[in-house]
Design an enzyme around this catalytic site. Structure first.
Site, PDB file in Angstrom:
ATOM      1  N   ARG A  37       0.825  -1.216   0.000  1.00 19.33           N
ATOM      2  CA  ARG A  37       0.000   0.000   0.000  1.00 19.33           C
ATOM      3  C   ARG A  37       0.860   1.268   0.000  1.00 19.33           C
ATOM      4  O   ARG A  37       0.493   2.274  -0.602  1.00 19.33           O
ATOM      5  CB  ARG A  37      -0.951  -0.010   1.200  1.00 19.33           C
ATOM      6  CG  ARG A  37      -2.102  -0.994   1.034  1.00 19.33           C
ATOM      7  CD  ARG A  37      -3.073  -0.935   2.198  1.00 19.33           C
ATOM      8  NE  ARG A  37      -4.287  -1.683   1.907  1.00 19.33           N
ATOM      9  CZ  ARG A  37      -5.302  -1.824   2.745  1.00 19.33           C
ATOM     10  NH1 ARG A  37      -5.254  -1.253   3.953  1.00 19.33           N
ATOM     11  NH2 ARG A  37      -6.386  -2.511   2.400  1.00 19.33           N
ATOM     12  N   LYS A 198     -18.771 -18.241   2.487  1.00 16.40           N
ATOM     13  CA  LYS A 198     -20.203 -18.146   2.766  1.00 16.40           C
ATOM     14  C   LYS A 198     -20.965 -17.282   1.769  1.00 16.40           C
ATOM     15  O   LYS A 198     -20.521 -16.203   1.402  1.00 16.40           O
ATOM     16  CB  LYS A 198     -20.413 -17.576   4.170  1.00 16.40           C
ATOM     17  CG  LYS A 198     -19.880 -18.475   5.290  1.00 16.40           C
ATOM     18  CD  LYS A 198     -20.174 -17.878   6.658  1.00 16.40           C
ATOM     19  CE  LYS A 198     -19.694 -18.789   7.774  1.00 16.40           C
ATOM     20  NZ  LYS A 198     -20.007 -18.220   9.115  1.00 16.40           N
ATOM     21  N   GLY A 355      -9.157  -9.735  -0.198  1.00 10.82           N
ATOM     22  CA  GLY A 355      -8.005 -10.324   0.491  1.00 10.82           C
ATOM     23  C   GLY A 355      -7.600 -11.695   0.000  1.00 10.82           C
ATOM     24  O   GLY A 355      -6.443 -11.920  -0.378  1.00 10.82           O
ATOM     25  N   GLY A 378     -13.090  -3.912   1.586  1.00 10.78           N
ATOM     26  CA  GLY A 378     -14.503  -3.568   1.662  1.00 10.78           C
ATOM     27  C   GLY A 378     -14.969  -2.658   0.548  1.00 10.78           C
ATOM     28  O   GLY A 378     -16.072  -2.808   0.016  1.00 10.78           O
TER      29      GLY A 378
END
Length: 398
Positions: A37, A198, A355, A378
């Site tokens: 980053r 999930k 990720g 996110g």
């Protein structure tokens, strides 16, 4: 969306407030263990300096919850920043008030300043107007280069953008351009690969994608839920049986939209969660009651490869299986090999993010082979879900 870039701004002689994401991992000794980053901030800082601006970096680090926490001071990151920029970086012990004003006032041409953790003030995450004004008072131009924080309406990502002439930094520009090419106005056919444990964490994502892509590959534990929803026994595999109705609704929505859902045709099963354990390849509807599905099989990979061969655009968020354990990495890695080849040889526009996705891409050796790999978590997911990102929307001021 009309957002300006550094090319549209007059920066000569101006203090340029740059929101960056340098929330990087550090070890117990305070050493940065992954500077990705930080490295991605470099082009923006270099361009601001080249245009005669004075970069003042704003960022958060950890979750101090509105209080100064010594171990979450951005001073920890200074050595890594200086190594990346190839020059000294000055530091202000606060992001507003006297310390910030004095440090900004003393900043010379060609110098870079880092302000202390914005989240040491609770007003940051509250998007407090007074706090945003205090930040804005430090400079003359605002640059948002933190796409990964753009899904948060915080003072340093959203509030300040409405108070100063604002634009996207080079990393933000690259992220937005890549995502626009992948979902906004893509070349078709478009293939999306969505994996993960999930379905419940990606309901909005799946619901948005079936209306935007031509083929949707579902892998990982998520695929088990869709198989089970069709009456297929998945043994002891990770599966959200309570979401069977939801899975069927997504399948129906995809059919109505003309989107092909691609589920495993054959699977690699094992009886324990361990690397190099006994395993077999069976048809997707032949998983024994005491076994678990760990990866997509060769027949499934062959079909995915055939679909990719006709694609113009690929967007990926999640692996096909438990790629962290050998040999259950094979499905994901073989698919990544093909995506990399098609990107290089056929001009496939390939965008990956999230990720686990970034980890899989890097582990397969294809970190440089995608058209674009997003470091955002996110924010990348919410963009794929079709949600408006406050930090991006605030730049659209024309």
């Amino acid at each position: 969306m009309a957002w300006k870039t550094l090319d549209d701004m007059d920066l000569a002689g101006k203090v340029v407030l740059v929101r960056v994401d340098i929330n990087v991992p550090v070890d117990e000794a305070g050493n940065v263990t992954d500077a990705t980053r930080i490295d991605r901030v470099v082009p923006t800082v270099q361009d601001i300096v080249a245009k005669g601006g004075k970069p003042v970096l704003m960022a958060h680090f950890g979750r101090p919850k509105g209080q100064p926490v010594p171990e979450m001071s951005l001073k920890t990151i200074l050595p890594a920043l200086e190594a990346a920029f190839g020059m000294p970086v000055k530091f202000a012990t606060d992001c507003i008030g006297g310390p910030a004003k004095e440090a900004v006032g003393a900043l010379g041409d060609g110098e870079v300043l880092l302000l202390e953790n914005t989240r040491f003030h609770k007003e940051e995450t509250e998007n407090d107007a007074v706090f945003a004004a205090s930040l804005a008072a430090l400079g003359g131009v605002y640059v948002n280069d933190a796409f990964s924080a753009a899904h948060r309406a915080h003072a340093s990502t959203e509030g300040i953008a409405r108070l100063l002439p604002a634009c996207a930094g080079r990393l933000m520009e690259a992220e937005l351009s890549a995502l626009e090419a992948a979902l906004g106005n893509p070349a078709r056919p478009v293939v999306a690969v969505v994996g993960g444990a999930k379905v419940s964490t990606k309901l909005d994502l799946l619901g948005n994608l079936v209306g935007k892509v031509d083929h949707l590959v579902i892998g990982g534990g998520m695929a088990n839920t869709f198989l089970a929803a069709q009456g297929i026994n998945v043994g002891k595999s990770l599966c959200e049986h309570d979401l069977a109705d939801t899975a069927r609704e997504i399948l129906d929505k995809a059919e109505a939209a003309g989107c092909e859902i691609i589920l495993p045709r054959d699977v690699v099963i094992a009886w324990e969660f361990a690397a190099n354990t006994r395993h077999e390849t069976v048809a997707a509807d032949a998983c024994p009651a005491d076994a678990m599905i760990f990866d997509a099989g060769p027949e499934t990979l062959a079909y995915i490869t055939s679909v990719l061969g006709g694609a113009k655009t690929l967007i990926m968020n999640g692996p096909l299986g438990v790629f962290e354990l050998e040999p259950f990495h094979k499905g994901t890695f073989e698919m990544l090999d093909e995506i990399a080849r098609l990107t290089k040889e056929n001009g496939l526009v390939s965008v990956g993010g999230g990720g686990d996705t970034v980890s899989a891409i890097n582990a397969s050796g294809h970190g440089e082979d995608f058209t674009y790999v997003s470091t955002a978590g996110g924010a990348f997911l919410e963009w794929m879900e079709g949600k408006e990102l406050p930090g991006v929307a605030a730049l659209d001021q024309d």
